[in-house]
Design an enzyme around this catalytic site. Sequence first.
Site, PDB file in Angstrom:
ATOM      1  N   HIS A 283      40.351  38.442  40.504  1.00  0.00           N
ATOM      2  CA  HIS A 283      41.430  38.404  39.517  1.00  0.00           C
ATOM      3  C   HIS A 283      42.613  37.571  40.017  1.00  0.00           C
ATOM      4  O   HIS A 283      43.239  36.835  39.242  1.00  0.00           O
ATOM      5  CB  HIS A 283      41.896  39.829  39.206  1.00  0.00           C
ATOM      6  CG  HIS A 283      40.879  40.644  38.457  1.00  0.00           C
ATOM      7  ND1 HIS A 283      39.700  41.065  39.034  1.00  0.00           N
ATOM      8  CD2 HIS A 283      40.879  41.122  37.186  1.00  0.00           C
ATOM      9  CE1 HIS A 283      39.004  41.760  38.147  1.00  0.00           C
ATOM     10  NE2 HIS A 283      39.695  41.808  37.012  1.00  0.00           N
TER      11      HIS A 283
ATOM     12  N   HIS B 195      41.542  46.147  46.255  1.00  0.00           N
ATOM     13  CA  HIS B 195      41.541  45.053  47.223  1.00  0.00           C
ATOM     14  C   HIS B 195      42.583  45.320  48.302  1.00  0.00           C
ATOM     15  O   HIS B 195      43.561  46.063  48.087  1.00  0.00           O
ATOM     16  CB  HIS B 195      41.849  43.718  46.539  1.00  0.00           C
ATOM     17  CG  HIS B 195      40.799  43.279  45.567  1.00  0.00           C
ATOM     18  ND1 HIS B 195      39.609  42.705  45.964  1.00  0.00           N
ATOM     19  CD2 HIS B 195      40.756  43.339  44.210  1.00  0.00           C
ATOM     20  CE1 HIS B 195      38.887  42.416  44.893  1.00  0.00           C
ATOM     21  NE2 HIS B 195      39.563  42.803  43.815  1.00  0.00           N
TER      22      HIS B 195
END
Length: 269
Positions: A191, A233
């Site tokens: 992303h 993440h």
Amino acid sequence: MPAPQKRPRFRDRNNVLARPEFMSLNQPVASQQEPRTFNRKPSVPAGNNSTDNARERRQSQQLPEEDCMQLNPSFKGIAWNSLVAIDICMSKRLGVCANSASSWGSARSMVKLIGLTSHGFPWIGGTLVCLWKSSTLAGQEVLMNLLLALMLDILTVAGVQKLIKRRAPYEMTPSILDYLLLDVYAFPAGHASRATMVSKFFLNHLVLAIPLRILLVLWAFVVGLSRIMIGRHHISDVLGGFVIGYLQFNLVEVLWLSSNTCQMLTSLW
């Protein structure tokens, strides 16, 4: 005869070493404890001792690296391990929306919605719809190259993630859309790379006002931060995604498709 038997019993009762918990102190100490080995023969000739020692020495030298202790690690290894530890610690601290029990667990759905604004499916689908409805050659050229950049981003992120296979800071199961886009592992953050590439693409090829240009940069930063907040993440994964997205934009600029090429590709479908 009964009298002599009572004296030893009386002495044994008063003797501390005669108690059950101290019986091991009365046992003689072995002069040398033999190491426990499996399938060892009771008697080995003296001539075979040297061959056995040489075989054990060769086996010890063939141990894998993870079973060996590094008594003198290098400075580079110490610095790398320290950076990785700091990265994991800070990522876990920033994962305030990792689950419903976290400190910001109530805002998890909103933070996930911010990350969906940079998902691959909406961007690819929207680009295809705009390309289908576009009637100008300049618009088709920009949209076709944007579609090329989005496909390049998906393939690059999936390849690097499959190569490194880094896990997320929290145990999380990827969604069905993540499996379809091969965005399963942590490094790099897909992303973040997509948001960086798209924002840089729009800043270079669209005429935008200054407030919109600032909003594009803030959007890319907030998308990366949202992936850390939900525990998907690490910080280094998002930073790596920013770098990969910028490099992808430069590669698309080098491989830029001309208007004639884009018109030929759009005529195929």
